[in-house]
Design an enzyme around this catalytic site. Structure first.
Site, short mmCIF file in Angstrom:
data_model
loop_
_atom_site.label_atom_id
_atom_site.label_comp_id
_atom_site.label_asym_id
_atom_site.label_seq_id
_atom_site.Cartn_x
_atom_site.Cartn_y
_atom_site.Cartn_z
N ASP A 12 -10.36 -1.17 5.80
CA ASP A 12 -9.18 -1.24 4.96
C ASP A 12 -8.85 -2.71 4.68
O ASP A 12 -9.27 -3.60 5.41
CB ASP A 12 -8.02 -0.55 5.70
CG ASP A 12 -6.72 -0.66 4.95
OD1 ASP A 12 -6.65 -0.21 3.79
OD2 ASP A 12 -5.76 -1.22 5.52
N ASP A 14 -5.35 -4.37 3.26
CA ASP A 14 -4.02 -4.89 3.58
C ASP A 14 -3.61 -4.54 5.01
O ASP A 14 -3.50 -3.36 5.34
CB ASP A 14 -3.00 -4.37 2.58
CG ASP A 14 -3.35 -4.75 1.15
OD1 ASP A 14 -3.39 -5.96 0.88
OD2 ASP A 14 -3.60 -3.85 0.34
#
EC number: 3.1.3.-
Length: 178
Positions: A12, A14
């Site tokens: 992922d 952020d």
């Protein structure tokens, strides 16, 4: 788990690679100091690394998908799988839906049971990983600590395989345990 040969790691953006967990435009995004070391560790072990991220701000015109692809390329990712849709659109690619993972599996002929997902949000990253049988590593950076403690009820039926301090801890754990 030691008998598994890991084919790829989904990561992922952020809150996992850098940032705060909130949207930051690719031109302003800064990885955590340890993130490039973590990515290099995985690549040095011949593991493909794929960014896997929801970026609904693309649908609002606040960034372009090519700006994200360029960012991930500069960070050394082999590819990026990005959902540009607003969550209300009901697409198959917005995590926790497995569409991005299925797309990667098809494109790279991956056995998703031989992949891992590193992310900071249980209700998206860990649920997406769980739905395809991937190894689930939750990092405590970004939303991770809150996801584990305050929002655990939103993904209570899934248990991470490992809870890592950060992306580097996650990469080291994968190298030592998978």
């Amino acid at each position: 788990m030691n008998s598994k040969k890991i084919e790829a790691v989904f990561i992922d953006r952020d809150g996992t690679i850098g940032g705060t967990g909130h949207f930051i435009h690719p031109k302003d995004f800064t990885p955590y100091p340890f993130s490039k070391t973590a990515l290099k560790l995985l690549k040095d072990n011949n593991i493909k690394i794929f960014a896997c991220t929801n970026q609904h701000r693309i649908s609002k015109g606040e960034a372009t998908i090519s700006e994200f692809y360029n960012e991930f390329k500069l960070l050394g990712f082999d590819d990026a799988f990005i959902c540009p849709h607003n969550p209300s659109e009901g697409c198959d690619c917005h995590k926790p839906n497995p569409g991005l993972l299925l797309e990667a599996s098809k494109k790279y002929n991956l056995d998703l049971m031989k992949t891992a997902f590193i992310g900071d949000v249980g209700s998206t990253d860990m649920l997406a990983a769980h739905s395809v049988g991937a190894i689930k590593v939750l990092v405590l950076t970004g939303w991770g600590n809150g996801s584990l403690h305050h929002h655990r009820h939103t993904w209570s039926n899934v248990v991470p395989d490992y809870i890592a301090e950060n992306l580097l801890d996650a990469a080291k754990w994968l190298m030592d345990n998978v």
